[in-house]
Design a protein around this motif. Structure first.
Motif, short mmCIF file in Angstrom:
data_model
loop_
_atom_site.label_atom_id
_atom_site.label_comp_id
_atom_site.label_asym_id
_atom_site.label_seq_id
_atom_site.Cartn_x
_atom_site.Cartn_y
_atom_site.Cartn_z
N ALA A 1 -10.03 6.97 -0.43
CA ALA A 1 -10.84 6.31 -1.32
C ALA A 1 -11.40 5.12 -1.01
CB ALA A 1 -9.71 6.12 -2.45
N GLU A 2 -11.47 4.89 0.44
CA GLU A 2 -12.02 3.47 0.61
C GLU A 2 -12.59 3.73 1.78
OE1 GLU A 2 -8.95 0.12 0.70
OE2 GLU A 2 -7.81 1.27 -0.64
N LYS B 1 -5.01 6.97 0.43
CA LYS B 1 -5.28 5.54 0.15
C LYS B 1 -6.68 5.65 0.89
CE LYS B 1 -2.18 3.99 -2.62
NZ LYS B 1 -1.26 2.74 -2.32
N LEU B 2 -6.71 5.80 2.23
CA LEU B 2 -8.03 5.58 3.10
C LEU B 2 -9.12 6.43 2.51
CD1 LEU B 2 -6.30 5.09 6.65
CD2 LEU B 2 -7.31 3.36 5.17
N VAL C 1 0.77 -0.96 0.23
CA VAL C 1 0.12 -0.06 0.05
C VAL C 1 1.19 1.09 0.04
CG1 VAL C 1 -1.74 1.29 1.35
CG2 VAL C 1 -1.90 -1.25 1.14
N ASP D 1 0.61 0.53 -5.87
CA ASP D 1 -0.54 0.82 -6.19
C ASP D 1 -1.65 0.15 -5.36
OD1 ASP D 1 0.54 2.67 -7.74
OD2 ASP D 1 0.56 0.99 -9.64
N ALA D 2 -1.09 -0.74 -4.67
CA ALA D 2 -2.09 -1.83 -3.78
C ALA D 2 -3.08 -0.97 -3.00
CB ALA D 2 -1.67 -2.79 -2.96
N SER D 3 -4.43 -1.20 -3.05
CA SER D 3 -5.39 -0.61 -2.00
C SER D 3 -5.11 -1.27 -0.59
CB SER D 3 -6.87 -0.70 -2.84
OG SER D 3 -7.23 -1.89 -2.83
N VAL D 4 -5.85 -0.59 0.32
CA VAL D 4 -5.95 -1.07 1.67
C VAL D 4 -6.85 -2.36 1.65
CG1 VAL D 4 -6.47 -0.58 4.05
CG2 VAL D 4 -5.31 0.95 2.92
N ALA D 5 -8.01 -2.19 0.83
CA ALA D 5 -8.91 -3.46 0.81
C ALA D 5 -8.15 -4.62 0.26
CB ALA D 5 -10.04 -2.93 -0.13
N SER D 6 -7.42 -4.51 -0.82
CA SER D 6 -6.83 -5.48 -1.37
C SER D 6 -5.81 -6.42 -0.43
CB SER D 6 -5.99 -5.11 -2.65
OG SER D 6 -4.84 -4.28 -2.32
#
Length: 325
Positions: free
Chosen positions: A112-113, A109-110, A62, A66-71
């Motif tokens: 966007a999620e 990142k957060l 993260v 490019d990894a998202s927190v959800a992934s």
């Protein structure tokens, strides 16, 4: 949704234990909780049975990719998800040294999620900070709106508190995050039977009371000392070796009871907190102190005089008496 960073640059004060068990307690209250492990030691991940294996998706991906927190998040219990860490995260500070806006990567990142993997919005996001004041901790603070400081009521544990407050002020002012505030301090490894624990807790309580009047606009002006104190409990030390929160390992222990109380306080349920503590409010009956022999044959009421014992005080000045810049 509330995003809370659990922060203290001193190790061994109950930071990770508080992060994990507060998150677990809130999830047991029906809240959807995301626990983000920002510590390269990955202790919060290990606490919940998530092994930091090489190559597995983690917070490192993260922060540096490019990894998202959800992934990278994994389900650890009902309504509780964990974004795990791994040792590679220790190198993230070096890798991000030349990155523009490196202090706000996690915040972006957060932002966007907002929803949990089940599609419903999170109620809480708990961030376990590393025991240092580097780029990873700054990322946690810029992403959070609230901070909780776990503190062991010992003299040496107080020395870093002024530095913590300066860091909070730095993030709030220079990194354009005026909403950041210190929610409160929770005492861990607390032993109510010691004079030192009572003196330290009283000093900190008085300090924040004075700061509320002296610096009403500071990020810590509204901070409270949580009424819940996390007592010394061997079950809390044993739980991580089984990869379980205290509620799964020993739900009838003092540790489970204390973190359930803390969650009720953090969640703003004053009535429930009062009901849970109704039976705890009775003062403890201390055993009578043993009589001491009078020194040097001095006179007392029975023919000897026992001089008054001097009161115990700190051996050094209180570090909280210093001015916070």
């Amino acid at each position: 949704m509330r995003t809370i960073a659990i922060m203290n640059q001193k190790g061994g004060v109950g930071k990770t234990t508080t992060s994990v068990n507060l998150a677990a307690a809130l999830a047991r209250r029906g809240k959807r909780v995301l626990l983000i492990d920002m510590d390269p030691q990955a202790h919060a991940s290990l606490y919940l049975g998530i092994e930091p294996t090489a190559g597995a998706p983690s917070v490192y991906d993260v922060m540096t990719g490019d990894a998202s927190v959800a992934s990278v998040s994994r389900n650890a219990a009902a309504r509780l998800w964990v974004a795990p860490s791994q040792l590679d995260l220790a190198g993230a500070e070096v890798e991000l040294a030349g990155e523009i806006g490196r202090e706000r990567i996690l915040r972006g990142k957060l932002a966007a999620e907002q929803t949990a993997p089940d599609g419903a919005p999170y109620d809480y996001r708990i961030i376990d900070c590393p025991p240092s004041l580097g780029v990873l901790t700054i990322n946690a603070l810029t992403a959070a709106e609230e901070i909780i400081i776990p503190l062991q009521p010992h003299f040496l544990a107080l020395h870093g508190l002024g530095k913590l407050l300066q860091t909070i002020k730095l993030v709030a002012t220079r990194l354009d995050h005026p909403a950041l505030r210190l929610s409160g301090v929770v005492f861990c490894l607390y032993d109510a039977g010691t004079t030192l624990a009572r003196e330290v807790s009283n000093d900190i309580r008085n300090f924040f009371a004075e700061e509320k009047e002296r610096n009403p606009g500071s990020p810590w002006a509204g901070a409270e000392i949580y009424r819940t104190k996390i007592r010394r409990n061997i079950r809390l030390a044993e739980a991580p070796s089984f990869g379980q929160s205290i509620f799964d390992y020993d739900p009838k222990s003092n540790g489970a009871d204390d973190y359930a109380d803390l969650a009720a306080e953090v969640d703003g349920c004053k009535r429930e907190f009062a009901a849970r503590n109704k039976n705890k409010s009775a003062p403890r009956k201390e055993p009578p102190a043993p009589e001491k022999p009078a020194p040097n044959g001095a006179e007392t009421a029975e023919g000897k005089i026992d001089p008054a014992e001097p009161s115990v005080s700190y051996f050094a000045p209180n570090p909280l008496s210093m001015e916070i810049d």
